[in-house]
Design an enzyme around this catalytic site. Sequence first.
Site, PDB file in Angstrom:
ATOM      1  N   GLY A  75       0.821  -1.207   0.000  1.00 30.86           N
ATOM      2  CA  GLY A  75       0.000   0.000   0.000  1.00 30.86           C
ATOM      3  C   GLY A  75       0.855   1.258   0.000  1.00 30.86           C
ATOM      4  CB  THR A  76       4.055   2.029   1.717  1.00 26.87           C
ATOM      5  OG1 THR A  76       3.525   1.747   3.010  1.00 26.87           O
ATOM      6  CG2 THR A  76       5.030   3.191   1.802  1.00 26.87           C
ATOM      7  CD  GLN A 182      -6.895  -0.199   8.090  1.00 25.67           C
ATOM      8  OE1 GLN A 182      -7.780  -1.043   8.265  1.00 25.67           O
ATOM      9  NE2 GLN A 182      -5.644  -0.409   8.457  1.00 25.67           N
ATOM     10  N   GLY A 203      -2.793  -5.743   0.210  1.00 27.96           N
ATOM     11  CA  GLY A 203      -3.304  -7.106   0.354  1.00 27.96           C
ATOM     12  C   GLY A 203      -3.408  -7.584   1.795  1.00 27.96           C
ATOM     13  CG  HIS A 204      -0.426  -6.550   5.012  1.00 31.48           C
ATOM     14  ND1 HIS A 204      -0.437  -6.252   6.352  1.00 31.48           N
ATOM     15  CD2 HIS A 204       0.101  -5.479   4.393  1.00 31.48           C
ATOM     16  CE1 HIS A 204       0.087  -5.040   6.530  1.00 31.48           C
ATOM     17  NE2 HIS A 204       0.412  -4.553   5.355  1.00 31.48           N
ATOM     18  CB  THR A 240       9.554 -10.116 -12.544  1.00 31.65           C
ATOM     19  OG1 THR A 240      10.438  -9.934 -13.646  1.00 31.65           O
ATOM     20  CG2 THR A 240       8.761 -11.398 -12.719  1.00 31.65           C
ATOM     21  CB  CYS A 328       3.894   2.506  11.061  1.00 33.13           C
ATOM     22  SG  CYS A 328       2.700   1.622  10.085  1.00 33.13           S
TER      23      CYS A 328
HETATM   24  C1  LIG Z   1      -1.387  -0.584   6.454  1.00 36.99           C
HETATM   25  C2  LIG Z   1      -1.714   0.728   5.840  1.00 36.99           C
HETATM   26  C3  LIG Z   1      -0.931   1.258   4.812  1.00 36.99           C
HETATM   27  C4  LIG Z   1       0.343   0.607   4.335  1.00 36.99           C
HETATM   28  O1  LIG Z   1       0.145  -0.575   3.624  1.00 36.99           O
HETATM   29  P1  LIG Z   1       1.437  -1.524   3.432  1.00 36.99           P
HETATM   30  O2  LIG Z   1       0.992  -2.558   2.471  1.00 36.99           O
HETATM   31  O3  LIG Z   1       1.735  -2.071   4.797  1.00 36.99           O
HETATM   32  O4  LIG Z   1       2.520  -0.669   2.904  1.00 36.99           O
HETATM   33  C5  LIG Z   1      -1.309   2.454   4.259  1.00 36.99           C
HETATM   34  N1  LIG Z   1      -2.397   3.104   4.681  1.00 36.99           N
HETATM   35  C6  LIG Z   1      -3.185   2.631   5.659  1.00 36.99           C
HETATM   36  C7  LIG Z   1      -4.388   3.400   6.074  1.00 36.99           C
HETATM   37  C8  LIG Z   1      -2.866   1.439   6.275  1.00 36.99           C
HETATM   38  O5  LIG Z   1      -3.628   0.987   7.272  1.00 36.99           O
END
Ligand SMILES: *Cc1c(COP(=O)(O)O)cnc(C)c1O
Length: 383
Positions: A75-76, A182, A203-204, A240, A328
């Site tokens: 996500g970052t 979220q 994804g996680h 890739t 974090c």
């Molecule tokens: C967890 C989170 C991210 C970061 O996602 P990652 O895949 O861990 O880099 C970004 N924004 C929000 C709101 C999150 O909760």
Amino acid sequence: MTAPHSLIYLDNNATTRVDPAVLEAMLPYLTELYGNPSSAYRFGKQVDTALETARTQVAGLLGCEPQEIVFTSCGTEATNAAILSALSADPDRQHIVTTRVEHSATLKMCETLAKRGVEITWLGVDSKGQLDLEETRKAVRADTALLTAMWANNETGTLFPIDALQRIAREKGVYFHSDAVQVAGKLPLQMRQADIQFLSLSGHKLHCPKGVGALYINRKTRFSPFLVGGSQENGKRGGTQNVASIVGFGKACELAAATLQADAEHVRVLRDHFEGRVLAEVTGASVNGDPVHRLPNTTNLAFANIDSEALLLLLDDQGVCCSAGSACTSGSVHPSHVLKAMGHSDAHARSSLRFSFSKFNSLAETDHAVAALLKAVAKIRSL
Ligand SMILES: *Cc1c(COP(=O)(O)O)cnc(C)c1O
């Protein structure tokens, strides 16, 4: 070390358990189906087909076209890519409007850009964590490259008024990005009906393994790649692809879409039961954030005159996982920037814990967690 049998995991905004069906979908791509999806022979093409199926599944959850999805490492990365792309679209637009309560993916990116001369307007929030729309409208200017605001806050669950924000961006003719990490899998998304240029996913946070994310880029939006290299992802992201994780991400999105309403209702029942009991049985407990416009799975609670780190450790002793601040920033001495931005004192922020539920939690676990919390609070208060 394996998860103890008695583990009660209430930190699903930090990460989630991998759904067994997701793992099952991934396994062939970690074993026999190891071809490179960019290769010309059928052994590669077969893997490419799996990638495209995943793209369709992610698009299905977002209500968008598959070609609007670019897979990323997290996500970052998706958020970093959206911000940098918006900035590179027009050299005369080097101003970003964002909020003080963003995830560090946005926050740190904007702080870094500020050091390079990009002007950042940081929007404050009220005691519920909500933006002032008039202030937001005034902040967006002719030289603004991007308005970026998260859909749901990871710490409090507070939902920003995304409809109103995208309208402001459209009226002013600036790009709009939302960190929807979220929200995906928790609330319905319909990007076809939205006026949003960029959306970040991870994804996680929805029962897929860590290390895969996606950036939605509206098909009418110009995009400059963040990772430059091969022509993977239609030239929008070199490197890739992490095929197995992407296949898992697709499966996770398909599962989330299929049971979205039921899952949301399930976590809402657990969250409300937990929150209701804690407020009734723990003196000095209060809810942080917007009690109405809020994710169904999240509660952020303050416990007057209790150090949340101490409380977290006593809960950990009893097998209950929750969070003080975001994952974090925990471990650091800084109180939550989100609670601070809402006007709370350092002391209040340092006495707050977040509990976040998932489809894998049960009502029995919820009651065990309340019992553990009552015990921990009593212990701290008896000292
Ligand atoms: C967890 C989170 C991210 C970061 O996602 P990652 O895949 O861990 O880099 C970004 N924004 C929000 C709101 C999150 O909760």
